[in-house]
Every structure is written in structure tokens, then in C-alpha cells.
Design a protein around this motif. Sequence first.
Motif, PDB file in Angstrom:
ATOM      1  N   ALA B 123     -35.837  10.145 -16.210  1.00 34.70           N
ATOM      2  CA  ALA B 123     -36.872  11.149 -15.748  1.00 34.70           C
ATOM      3  C   ALA B 123     -37.914  11.456 -16.782  1.00 34.70           C
ATOM      4  CB  ALA B 123     -36.363  12.048 -14.828  1.00 34.70           C
ATOM      5  N   ALA B 124     -37.142  11.976 -17.793  1.00 34.95           N
ATOM      6  CA  ALA B 124     -37.887  12.672 -18.986  1.00 34.95           C
ATOM      7  C   ALA B 124     -38.706  11.739 -19.471  1.00 34.95           C
ATOM      8  CB  ALA B 124     -36.856  13.305 -19.880  1.00 34.95           C
ATOM      9  N   GLU B 125     -38.239  10.404 -19.551  1.00 31.69           N
ATOM     10  CA  GLU B 125     -38.956   9.536 -20.478  1.00 31.69           C
ATOM     11  C   GLU B 125     -40.142   8.878 -19.434  1.00 31.69           C
ATOM     12  OE1 GLU B 125     -39.105   8.069 -23.354  1.00 31.69           O
ATOM     13  OE2 GLU B 125     -40.381   6.477 -23.139  1.00 31.69           O
ATOM     14  N   ARG B 126     -39.940   8.853 -18.379  1.00 37.78           N
ATOM     15  CA  ARG B 126     -41.148   8.789 -17.091  1.00 37.78           C
ATOM     16  C   ARG B 126     -42.009   9.638 -17.562  1.00 37.78           C
ATOM     17  NH1 ARG B 126     -37.174   7.763 -13.086  1.00 37.78           N
ATOM     18  NH2 ARG B 126     -37.886   9.647 -12.098  1.00 37.78           N
ATOM     19  N   ASP B 127     -41.883  11.131 -17.473  1.00 39.63           N
ATOM     20  CA  ASP B 127     -42.746  11.925 -17.595  1.00 39.63           C
ATOM     21  C   ASP B 127     -43.580  12.072 -18.650  1.00 39.63           C
ATOM     22  OD1 ASP B 127     -42.101  13.014 -15.145  1.00 39.63           O
ATOM     23  OD2 ASP B 127     -40.963  14.547 -15.869  1.00 39.63           O
ATOM     24  N   ARG B 128     -42.736  11.790 -19.878  1.00 40.86           N
ATOM     25  CA  ARG B 128     -43.614  11.550 -21.188  1.00 40.86           C
ATOM     26  C   ARG B 128     -44.766  10.384 -21.108  1.00 40.86           C
ATOM     27  NH1 ARG B 128     -43.828   9.054 -25.518  1.00 40.86           N
ATOM     28  NH2 ARG B 128     -42.307   7.390 -24.994  1.00 40.86           N
ATOM     29  N   GLN B 129     -44.307   9.249 -20.708  1.00 45.01           N
ATOM     30  CA  GLN B 129     -45.119   7.958 -20.381  1.00 45.01           C
ATOM     31  C   GLN B 129     -46.172   8.316 -19.583  1.00 45.01           C
ATOM     32  OE1 GLN B 129     -43.119   4.348 -19.192  1.00 45.01           O
ATOM     33  NE2 GLN B 129     -41.956   4.090 -21.038  1.00 45.01           N
ATOM     34  N   ALA B 130     -46.017   9.080 -18.670  1.00 43.87           N
ATOM     35  CA  ALA B 130     -47.069   9.218 -17.568  1.00 43.87           C
ATOM     36  C   ALA B 130     -48.092  10.341 -18.082  1.00 43.87           C
ATOM     37  CB  ALA B 130     -46.561   9.971 -16.208  1.00 43.87           C
ATOM     38  N   GLU B 131     -47.471  11.353 -18.847  1.00 41.55           N
ATOM     39  CA  GLU B 131     -48.480  11.943 -19.563  1.00 41.55           C
ATOM     40  C   GLU B 131     -49.438  11.306 -20.456  1.00 41.55           C
ATOM     41  OE1 GLU B 131     -49.692  15.028 -19.321  1.00 41.55           O
ATOM     42  OE2 GLU B 131     -48.471  15.809 -17.687  1.00 41.55           O
ATOM     43  N   GLU B 132     -48.630  10.335 -21.337  1.00 39.94           N
ATOM     44  CA  GLU B 132     -49.514   9.626 -22.287  1.00 39.94           C
ATOM     45  C   GLU B 132     -50.764   8.748 -21.543  1.00 39.94           C
ATOM     46  OE1 GLU B 132     -46.360   8.803 -25.758  1.00 39.94           O
ATOM     47  OE2 GLU B 132     -47.107   7.133 -24.763  1.00 39.94           O
ATOM     48  N   LEU B 133     -50.101   8.056 -20.589  1.00 41.32           N
ATOM     49  CA  LEU B 133     -50.949   7.015 -19.843  1.00 41.32           C
ATOM     50  C   LEU B 133     -52.042   7.833 -19.083  1.00 41.32           C
ATOM     51  CD1 LEU B 133     -48.332   4.609 -18.294  1.00 41.32           C
ATOM     52  CD2 LEU B 133     -50.330   3.902 -19.994  1.00 41.32           C
ATOM     53  N   LEU B 134     -51.689   9.000 -18.502  1.00 43.50           N
ATOM     54  CA  LEU B 134     -52.884   9.751 -17.887  1.00 43.50           C
ATOM     55  C   LEU B 134     -53.876  10.280 -18.843  1.00 43.50           C
ATOM     56  CD1 LEU B 134     -50.775  11.627 -15.096  1.00 43.50           C
ATOM     57  CD2 LEU B 134     -52.431   9.741 -14.653  1.00 43.50           C
ATOM     58  N   GLU B 135     -53.346  10.643 -19.983  1.00 46.29           N
ATOM     59  CA  GLU B 135     -54.239  10.948 -21.119  1.00 46.29           C
ATOM     60  C   GLU B 135     -55.304   9.855 -21.484  1.00 46.29           C
ATOM     61  OE1 GLU B 135     -52.665  12.933 -24.377  1.00 46.29           O
ATOM     62  OE2 GLU B 135     -54.303  12.573 -25.535  1.00 46.29           O
ATOM     63  N   LEU B 136     -54.720   8.725 -21.726  1.00 39.85           N
ATOM     64  CA  LEU B 136     -55.490   7.453 -21.890  1.00 39.85           C
ATOM     65  C   LEU B 136     -56.484   7.120 -20.903  1.00 39.85           C
ATOM     66  CD1 LEU B 136     -55.119   5.004 -24.006  1.00 39.85           C
ATOM     67  CD2 LEU B 136     -54.057   3.797 -22.182  1.00 39.85           C
ATOM     68  N   VAL B 137     -56.303   7.358 -19.854  1.00 42.54           N
ATOM     69  CA  VAL B 137     -57.262   7.129 -18.798  1.00 42.54           C
ATOM     70  C   VAL B 137     -58.166   8.495 -18.369  1.00 42.54           C
ATOM     71  CG1 VAL B 137     -55.951   5.227 -17.488  1.00 42.54           C
ATOM     72  CG2 VAL B 137     -55.883   7.374 -16.754  1.00 42.54           C
ATOM     73  N   GLY B 138     -58.022   9.378 -19.291  1.00 48.63           N
ATOM     74  CA  GLY B 138     -58.851  10.600 -19.111  1.00 48.63           C
ATOM     75  C   GLY B 138     -58.351  11.366 -17.893  1.00 48.63           C
ATOM     76  N   MET B 139     -57.136  11.452 -17.889  1.00 46.00           N
ATOM     77  CA  MET B 139     -56.581  12.181 -16.737  1.00 46.00           C
ATOM     78  C   MET B 139     -55.653  13.111 -17.248  1.00 46.00           C
ATOM     79  SD  MET B 139     -58.227  11.513 -13.619  1.00 46.00           S
ATOM     80  CE  MET B 139     -56.535  12.016 -12.504  1.00 46.00           C
ATOM     81  N   ALA B 140     -55.793  13.884 -18.512  1.00 39.58           N
ATOM     82  CA  ALA B 140     -54.728  14.800 -18.944  1.00 39.58           C
ATOM     83  C   ALA B 140     -54.463  15.997 -18.325  1.00 39.58           C
ATOM     84  CB  ALA B 140     -55.295  15.236 -20.486  1.00 39.58           C
ATOM     85  N   GLY B 141     -53.239  16.323 -18.035  1.00 39.89           N
ATOM     86  CA  GLY B 141     -53.031  17.365 -17.405  1.00 39.89           C
ATOM     87  C   GLY B 141     -52.917  17.611 -15.822  1.00 39.89           C
ATOM     88  N   MET B 142     -53.235  16.249 -15.273  1.00 43.40           N
ATOM     89  CA  MET B 142     -53.420  16.219 -13.779  1.00 43.40           C
ATOM     90  C   MET B 142     -52.382  15.337 -13.187  1.00 43.40           C
ATOM     91  SD  MET B 142     -57.134  16.577 -13.124  1.00 43.40           S
ATOM     92  CE  MET B 142     -58.546  15.945 -13.531  1.00 43.40           C
ATOM     93  N   ALA B 143     -51.112  15.532 -13.994  1.00 33.05           N
ATOM     94  CA  ALA B 143     -50.151  15.017 -13.565  1.00 33.05           C
ATOM     95  C   ALA B 143     -49.483  15.356 -12.194  1.00 33.05           C
ATOM     96  CB  ALA B 143     -48.855  14.788 -14.683  1.00 33.05           C
ATOM     97  N   GLY B 144     -49.717  16.851 -12.006  1.00 29.57           N
ATOM     98  CA  GLY B 144     -49.259  17.292 -10.820  1.00 29.57           C
ATOM     99  C   GLY B 144     -50.104  17.248  -9.586  1.00 29.57           C
ATOM    100  N   ARG B 145     -51.181  16.569  -9.754  1.00 30.52           N
ATOM    101  CA  ARG B 145     -52.218  16.592  -8.354  1.00 30.52           C
ATOM    102  C   ARG B 145     -51.532  15.513  -7.388  1.00 30.52           C
ATOM    103  NH1 ARG B 145     -57.286  18.120  -9.778  1.00 30.52           N
ATOM    104  NH2 ARG B 145     -57.434  19.959 -10.908  1.00 30.52           N
ATOM    105  N   TYR B 146     -51.815  15.768  -6.205  1.00 26.66           N
ATOM    106  CA  TYR B 146     -51.597  14.767  -5.122  1.00 26.66           C
ATOM    107  C   TYR B 146     -52.885  13.962  -5.268  1.00 26.66           C
ATOM    108  CZ  TYR B 146     -47.029  16.357  -3.788  1.00 26.66           C
ATOM    109  OH  TYR B 146     -45.604  16.502  -4.070  1.00 26.66           O
ATOM    110  N   PRO B 147     -52.771  12.699  -4.713  1.00 29.00           N
ATOM    111  CA  PRO B 147     -54.098  11.859  -4.511  1.00 29.00           C
ATOM    112  C   PRO B 147     -54.947  12.594  -3.705  1.00 29.00           C
ATOM    113  CG  PRO B 147     -52.007  10.482  -4.437  1.00 29.00           C
ATOM    114  CD  PRO B 147     -51.490  11.820  -4.297  1.00 29.00           C
ATOM    115  N   HIS B 148     -54.645  13.328  -2.573  1.00 26.61           N
ATOM    116  CA  HIS B 148     -55.855  13.798  -1.981  1.00 26.61           C
ATOM    117  C   HIS B 148     -56.441  15.099  -2.353  1.00 26.61           C
ATOM    118  CE1 HIS B 148     -53.639  17.534  -0.570  1.00 26.61           C
ATOM    119  NE2 HIS B 148     -52.579  16.979  -0.501  1.00 26.61           N
ATOM    120  N   GLN B 149     -56.051  15.371  -3.720  1.00 32.34           N
ATOM    121  CA  GLN B 149     -56.586  16.459  -4.597  1.00 32.34           C
ATOM    122  C   GLN B 149     -57.470  15.948  -5.567  1.00 32.34           C
ATOM    123  OE1 GLN B 149     -52.800  18.251  -5.561  1.00 32.34           O
ATOM    124  NE2 GLN B 149     -53.186  19.939  -4.330  1.00 32.34           N
ATOM    125  N   LEU B 150     -57.506  14.583  -5.484  1.00 28.29           N
ATOM    126  CA  LEU B 150     -58.248  13.655  -6.511  1.00 28.29           C
ATOM    127  C   LEU B 150     -59.408  13.085  -5.941  1.00 28.29           C
ATOM    128  CD1 LEU B 150     -55.528  12.157  -8.464  1.00 28.29           C
ATOM    129  CD2 LEU B 150     -56.638  13.938  -8.955  1.00 28.29           C
TER     130      LEU B 150
END
Lengths: 300, 369
Positions: B123-150
Motif C-alpha cells: 500500500a505504501a509503495e502504491r501511494d508513493r507511485q500514485a503521487e509520482e504519476l499524478l504529478e507527472l500528468v499534472g495532477m499533483a495533490g489530487m490523489a484524494g479526489r473522486y472521479p466525480h470531483q474532477l
Amino acid sequence: MTTISDTEPAAAVTTPARDKRGLGLRRVRWWRVVVLGVLAVYFLVPLASTFWFTLYTPGTHTFSLAPYGQMFSAQGFGTSVRMTVEIALVTIVILYLLLVPAMIAVQLRLPKLKPVLESLAMVPLVLSPVALVVGVQTVLGWGLDQDPGTPLFQLAADLQNQSFPLILPIVYVVIALPFAYRSLESGLRSVDLKTLVEASRGLGASWPVTIWRAVLPNLRSGLLSGAILTLALVFGEYTISSILQFLPFSVWIVQDGQGATSGQLAPAVSLLSLLLSWAVLFLVSFLGGRRAVGRPDRSS
Amino acid sequence: MSVIASAPAQDAAGTRGVSLELSGLHRSFGATHALAGFDLALAPGELVAMLGPSGCGKTTALRIVAGFDRPDLGAVSLDGVDLTPLPANKRDMGMVFQSYSLFPHLTAGQNVGYGPRLRKVSAAERDRQAEELLELVGMAGMAGRYPHQLSGGQQQRVALARALAVRPKVLLLDEPLSALDAKVRLQLRDEIRRIQQEFGITTLFVTHDQEEALSMADRVAVMRAGKLEQCAAPAELYDRPATAFVAQFVGTMNHLPGQVVGAAKVRVADRELPVDGACPAEGTEVNVLLRPESLDLEPAAEASAAGRPGEGQVMLATFLGATTRLTVRLGDGTEAKADLPSHRAVEFPVGSAVRLAPAPRPVLVVERG
Ligand SMILES: Nc1ncnc2c1ncn2[C@@H]1O[C@H](COP(=O)(O)OP(=O)(O)O)[C@@H](O)[C@H]1O
Ligand SMILES: [Mg+2]
């Protein structure tokens, strides 16, 4: 509920032409009160009367909560409640094991069969419970006509085991089918199942994992409402279980509950079971609703 | 861009840049031949855009590559290995769909972590990867949003991150931008290209938007009715279309009446031009295909405006910045578009009489039917 809350924002937005609107608003409110009032009378008066009847003893002019205490010690109460709950759970499990894979398969692979499945699922609505139970009785009778010890006899006997009659969940699955189908159908319609499944498969999930992790969580509200309807149906079902001479909760209320002092026990039990059903219903829909809306934003 | 250094596709060195080959794909739905012998080969790390009109079989081809559908005939192979027996969940491809496809019950971060979770990443590794990838696609800090909030664009960004999270051998994108508005589309187009190049991942990008295809791809594969029409680099596709269909589908194209006057020579607008590719017999009436930028204008005498071939009147001037597109109606009613440098276009105001002056370069011709 929805219609009432829907009219409110609309009314609030249209502030211009205040006089006319105000009048319209007042008329709407007035009708609401009338409709709610009629409904309240229709539903609450019988409940209140029942409650009064369980408390008040006319002969002695005394009030007492005694029937509510007696019920828990009344003979057969615990057994019948437990049996009914078990029957309801088994019904829901069988129902969903049959229905969920079938509906998903039809939606994804065989959309042409959808009308067939839909009409099949609706058939029990036009089926009279008495006709159904007579048929069931006849078939069970064939089994019991066999020599004791043969597998068919054993099967018929097991199906009618007094402490857990498996025949009841089997019959209830048929009766609950239309309700469960409708609930699931509305759940399925609100998601793009094909895309969800392909997204999940493409990410490496096998079929069972896809169903478990990607599909079922998105059908949760449909599954919940189907389960609630089934639960309510099983708790209230009387005809079939009494004709087959089993003693689930509903039959127990009528038969054994009557026997106690001045008939106050049966209505007291009924009231309590009603309250319990409501509590379950609210709890489940509260849990379902909260999780569907989603947890608060972690990032902010 | 420290993110890139630890980007998932890079530490799995073996999965970098595979070649993908689609050969002889056939797929029919009843009487519809969605694919009728489709071939395409992608070099490692290449981005190929599949371009074609709606209904020409692009999605069908992509779904067959992903394993969601099976060809009636033909095969898909990765680095020469036939994928046919592999189900979709064993193919290691990242797919971004045209419609919004995020799991609605999971947050952006959980969506990105869906694939890694199946691969038993902690789980920890997944979160870290997700943060990185989201940053890569310009979505840094949005990991907690649900699709309907995007927004739509944000959802497609997360979908891209989710596809990249499984370290796919091939990235498949099915018109991922078509549901977005123009500005977001342009932005995301550049970002997808940047990320694709950083990861060096072989990518098949489906689109019906020729501008999108030409601006993003290493090569563009033009499809028509279930077949490959031409696959070439954007500039080549534009300058030297192999067929009339490609010529008409890619960019703006004039169809001017002309006549074949000799071996591979055509007469159009009172000039003789060499013919590129197939040329009908001498004397055949043809349409000559000319790009607006290879059409120049000359002033013509007012009186002869209606008479001589290639002469007409300027009907419309559309300012495009450095160039201006002049629409000319010829004597026979044909309309021709000519792109001139804006400072020269002012010499031909609307209403003036002009003569077309095609650049002396080889042209494509199609028989007039
Ligand atoms: N599942 C299907 N059933 C029937 N016809 C289909 C199906 N999928 C695609 N088609 C048909 O195949 C053709 C190609 O479709 P598609 O690959 O989706 O085109 P594109 O993505 O290029 O717009 C279309 O004519 C479409 O109607
Ligand atoms: Mg498509």
C-alpha cells in the motif's frame, strides 16, 4: 421526498415577480401539508391505535408495558426470529449468486437476451403465492411417497427440515426475483459496465477480480436495495410458510403469539418488528448513501 | 523533473520500447467488415497515430490489440511474439478510453493504484507511485479526489497515469481527447507526447482529428474502410500522399478540373504539370489535387474573367495570421483556395479578377466521374 426537495431550489432562484411567486409558493406548501397529513393519518393512526391497544387494558383501566417484556420470554419467539433471519440471508445469497452473474453476462455479451431475462424475472409477479405453494407441495409429496431411505425421499425430507426448511429460501428466491432484478437493473444502468470491465481487465485483473473489485462496488446501492426488499418480503411472507406448516416469525405471530394474555402480545411483537425493520432499513441506506457519496477529500 | 528518474517504466528496463505488429487483421460484425486485412507495424518507442473517418475500424483494431476482441483472421505480435492466445489481463498494455473510464468508487490515487495492487505492490509503495504519476500528468495533490470531483480533462489525466502505473509494454489511446474542449485538448496533446517520449513507450493513438495526428505522431497511419491506406511521417503524408483518399483526408485540398495531355503530364489552369503516381490515358478529364499553399495567384484582365481556364474572381479572404486564404470562384463554378502571404494577399481584394498559378511541382490526379 425528492419532488419536495427539488422544488425548493427552483423556487428560491426565481426571486423576480415576487408577489406571484409568493402566492404560488404558498399554494405548493399548502398542498404539501395536505398530502403529508393524509399520508400521516393513513399510516400513523393504525400504528398509534395498535400501540394504545398493547398498553391499555380496558377491564382494569390500567396501562402496562408488560407485553413488550413478555415477548422475549414467549415460547418460540427467539427460534422463529432466528429462523426467519437465516432464511432471509440464504435467500439473498442464492438470489444474488444466480442473478448478478446472469445480468452481467447478458449486459456484456448477450444484450439480445436482455428482454428474455427481463420478462423471465417479471413472471413471479403474476404468480399467485397459493398456486405456487400448491405446486411446491405436490412436488415435495412425490419425494415423500418414495420409500424412506431413497435419495429422493431424503431430499424431500431435508428440504422440509423443521428447524431450517431449505425449501422456503428456494421458493422465496422466485418470489423476490422481480424486486431484486429491478434494483440491480437500475444500478447497472447507472454505470458504463463495459468500459469499467475493460479498464479493469486491461490493468491485469482476472474476471472474478474484475467483478469483485470493479463491478460489485459500483452496484452497491442496487444490491443493498434489492437485499432490503428481499429481507422485508421474507419477514412479511405468511401464505407459503403457513401452508407448508413451518413456523417462521410471521406465522409464529399469528399462531403462538395469540395464545398469550388478552391478545396483546401479537400486536406488540408486530410493532417491534416494524420498528426493527425500519432501523435496519435506515442503517443500511445510511451506510450505502454515505459510502456512495465518498469520503472527504484527503488532499485539502 | 526528478520524477522521471524513478518513473516506473524505466526501472523495468526489459519492458522499454517493444515493437508491435498487426498483420492481416480481419474482423466482421454481421455484414459489416470493420477490419478487412489491416496491417501496421510500430517500431520500439514510436508513437503512431491511427487516423480515419468515423466507423473505419480504428476502435476495433485497438480492441483487438488490447485483447478485448478477437480477430476473425490475422495476428498481433509484440517483439515477434504472437499475442493471440493471451487474454486481455495478461497482455500488459495500458489503455486510455474515449469515454471516462475511471472507477467511480475509487479516488484518483486508488485508481492509479488499481493495477499495482493486483500485482501485490504494498500500500505504501502504491501511494508513493500514485503521487509520482499524478504529478507527472499534472495532477499533483489530487490523489484524494473522486472521479466525480474532477473535470473531464483531469479524469483523462488520471486515466493516463493509471495506464502508465502498470508499466505497460504498449500504450493504447482511443480518442482520449475527443470529449474535451479545444483548449484542454491542445494542452493534453502536448503532455501526452512529452510523457510518451520520456517513457519511450511504444504507443498507438487513435484519432479522427487530422491536426491531432499530424502534430503528435512519429508516423500517421491513415485508415479507410478497415484497411491501411498509407502509413508515413506527417510531412511525407502531407506532401506526398500515396492515394487520392489520403490527399483529401489530410489537410485542405483543391480539386481543379484538368486534362491529361501526355505521358504523366496534366494541363490545369492553362499550365502543364508533371503527374505523380497513377496517370490515366491521354485526353482523360481529371481532377487535379492541389494544396492551397501550392497555388499562387496573378492578376488577370477584368474582361476575360469568365472565359479562360484558370481565371476567376476572389470571393472571400480569410486572414490566418502570416497567411491569408483566398477563395476564388472559377469561370466554371469550381472554387479554389489559395494561401498567400498576408502582405501579398492584399493585392487581391475581394471582387478582383485573378488567374491561378499552380506551383510547378508533381501533382496527384483522379479521374472525373
Ligand atoms: N460490437 C459491434 N457490433 C456490431 N458492429 C460493430 C461493433 N463494433 C464495431 N462495429 C462496426 O464496425 C465498424 C467499425 O467500428 P469502429 O472500429 O468502432 O470504428 P471507429 O472507431 O473507426 O469509428 C462500424 O461500422 C461499427 O458500426
Ligand atoms: Mg472509435
